[in-house]
Design a protein around this motif. Structure first.
Motif, PDB file in Angstrom:
ATOM      1  N   ASN A  79       0.639  27.910   0.216  1.00 34.52           N
ATOM      2  CA  ASN A  79      -0.476  28.048  -1.067  1.00 34.52           C
ATOM      3  C   ASN A  79      -1.787  28.023  -0.245  1.00 34.52           C
ATOM      4  O   ASN A  79      -2.825  28.825  -0.508  1.00 34.52           O
ATOM      5  CB  ASN A  79      -0.481  26.873  -1.982  1.00 34.52           C
ATOM      6  N   GLU A  83      -4.480  31.005  -0.122  1.00 34.12           N
ATOM      7  CA  GLU A  83      -5.867  30.685  -0.719  1.00 34.12           C
ATOM      8  C   GLU A  83      -6.901  30.917   0.703  1.00 34.12           C
ATOM      9  O   GLU A  83      -8.072  31.600   0.347  1.00 34.12           O
ATOM     10  CB  GLU A  83      -6.248  29.116  -0.703  1.00 34.12           C
ATOM     11  N   GLU A 108      -1.976  33.232  -8.332  1.00 26.41           N
ATOM     12  CA  GLU A 108      -2.784  33.404  -9.616  1.00 26.41           C
ATOM     13  C   GLU A 108      -4.349  33.321  -9.310  1.00 26.41           C
ATOM     14  O   GLU A 108      -5.046  34.117  -9.723  1.00 26.41           O
ATOM     15  CB  GLU A 108      -2.625  32.172 -10.546  1.00 26.41           C
ATOM     16  N   LYS A 109      -4.609  32.551  -8.310  1.00 28.43           N
ATOM     17  CA  LYS A 109      -5.807  32.424  -7.740  1.00 28.43           C
ATOM     18  C   LYS A 109      -6.389  33.858  -7.010  1.00 28.43           C
ATOM     19  O   LYS A 109      -7.288  34.248  -7.116  1.00 28.43           O
ATOM     20  CB  LYS A 109      -6.282  31.374  -6.705  1.00 28.43           C
ATOM     21  N   GLU A 112      -7.159  36.291  -9.569  1.00 23.65           N
ATOM     22  CA  GLU A 112      -8.380  35.978 -10.433  1.00 23.65           C
ATOM     23  C   GLU A 112      -9.517  36.490  -9.449  1.00 23.65           C
ATOM     24  O   GLU A 112     -10.376  37.038  -9.941  1.00 23.65           O
ATOM     25  CB  GLU A 112      -8.514  34.597 -10.690  1.00 23.65           C
ATOM     26  N   ALA A 113      -9.224  36.612  -8.221  1.00 25.66           N
ATOM     27  CA  ALA A 113     -10.234  37.049  -7.243  1.00 25.66           C
ATOM     28  C   ALA A 113     -10.147  38.710  -7.273  1.00 25.66           C
ATOM     29  O   ALA A 113     -10.820  38.993  -6.342  1.00 25.66           O
ATOM     30  CB  ALA A 113     -10.052  36.491  -5.937  1.00 25.66           C
TER      31      ALA A 113
END
Length: 378
Positions: A79, A83, A108-109, A112-113
């Motif tokens: 993770n 990131e 998911e991050k 979103e980016a």
């Protein structure tokens, strides 16, 4: 009316996002030399080193900047790696998940980016934030292993046995492991029901004709560890094969587990001799170097060869098409991750045994020189 219009716009945007997550078309070309992230689960297994190297080499030759990371078998590390890729403006992130569920928040991050997410070999579960999936025909891996056992024991020709067989499954946090076992168990279970095959140990609470797919984790090996497999197999041999009982076959889903079984037999039952009827049929997967050596010496019976260069090619083509703003082509299936059906590229695996072991050389998977070193008789 204004509120209604706003609501419709919001619903439309939500629908578009979901369509993209399930494998829609690209939203536009990316800048030349865009950053691509590749997140692999571990360096401790030979195949992931090959996968990462193959894909990075192809992408860098094509002019992309590549961030390649290995998660050391830790979901939290993976993770963090993903990131970091997002923070470094990675436009596409390729993820071979250590844990298909735990990696969800990180991808998911990434989504979103604005990054596209490709699941590599292992499906990312329970999230919409995965655009495409590339792997091999998962159940077919188990089918090939089971068919090999059935053929070698002569079950389709009417051999009644009974034959003693032990069964292992892969890591419980690897979604693929369930599919490998499903493909094998659908073929093997009828023989367990009829009594032609039987497990005389109590491994995982016992495997018999009533053993169901949902129990697969009871006979699993965390993180596909050779040492743990050896410990488990030694316990089986001590409890159920300590007085000369014959062991006819062991279903091991990959080469690391196969090595653990081989180590255990050599330690606990030195009376079993490779290349004779006293040695069991032992299956595998990945065509690791140790498996190539073992097969040549009759220690391991077969391995399922998944040409990771072809998998890298398939993902490379996905990345390039996405980067150029094109629709992804060559998709031939879909896999449900619990939330969406992810459009997928599914490749065919191949059974390797002693008679066709040179296929790894023909595929440039292992060099001829290295192959000769691995297969020379001790």
């Amino acid at each position: 009316m204004i509120a209604s219009a706003a609501l419709l716009v919001g619903l439309g945007a939500c629908s578009a996002t979901r369509s993209g997550s399930a494998g829609g078309s690209s939203s536009g070309a990316m800048e030349k030399g865009a950053t691509i992230g590749i997140s692999m689960p571990t360096k401790s297994m030979e195949r992931w080193n090959k996968d990462g190297k193959n894909l990075r080499t192809k992408l860098e030759k094509a002019g992309y900047k590549v961030i390649l990371s290995y998660a050391d078998d830790k979901p939290s590390q993976q993770n963090a790696d993903i990131e970091n890729m997002v923070n470094n403006n990675a436009k596409i992130i390729v993820v071979a998940a250590k844990d298909g569920t735990s990696v969800g928040p990180a991808v998911e991050k990434a989504h979103e980016a604005g990054a596209k997410v490709i699941a590599y070999d292992r499906l990312i579960m329970n999230t919409e934030a995965v655009d495409y999936y590339a792997t091999f025909q998962l159940e077919q891996v188990g089918v090939l292993q089971a068919k090999y056992i059935i053929d070698k024991l002569g079950l389709e020709k009417g051999a009644k046995g009974p034959f003693n067989m032990e069964v292992f499954t892969g890591s419980p946090d690897d979604n693929n492991a369930k599919f490998f076992f499903k493909g094998a168990w659908e073929l093997l279970q009828p023989y367990f029901k009829s009594g032609v095959l039987k497990s005389i140990s109590n491994h995982g609470g016992g495997v018999d004709g009533n053993f169901t797919l949902d129990k697969w984790q009871s006979i699993s090996v965390m993180s596909w560890k050779t040492a743990q497999t050896q410990t488990d197999m030694e316990s089986i041999l001590d409890s159920s094969y300590a007085h000369g009982e014959k062991l006819d076959a062991v279903l091991t889903p990959n080469d690391d587990l196969a090595q653990g079984v081989i180590n255990a037999i050599q330690t606990k039952r030195p009376d079993m001799k490779p290349g004779t009827d006293s040695w069991p049929v032992i299956t595998g997967q990945d065509a690791n170097e140790i498996a190539v050596a073992n097969i040549s010496q009759d220690l391991q019976s077969m391995t399922v060869f998944k040409d990771v260069a072809k998998l890298a090619d398939a993902v490379y083509e996905m990345v390039v098409q996405l980067a150029e703003g094109k629709d992804v082509s060559g998709l031939n299936g879909s896999m449900n991750n619990g939330v969406v059906d992810v459009k997928s590229k599914l490749l065919d695996p191949l059974t390797l045994e002693k008679s066709n072991l040179t296929e790894v050389v023909k595929a440039n998977f292992i060099t001829q020189e290295r192959f000769d070193e691995l297969t020379k008789q001790q």
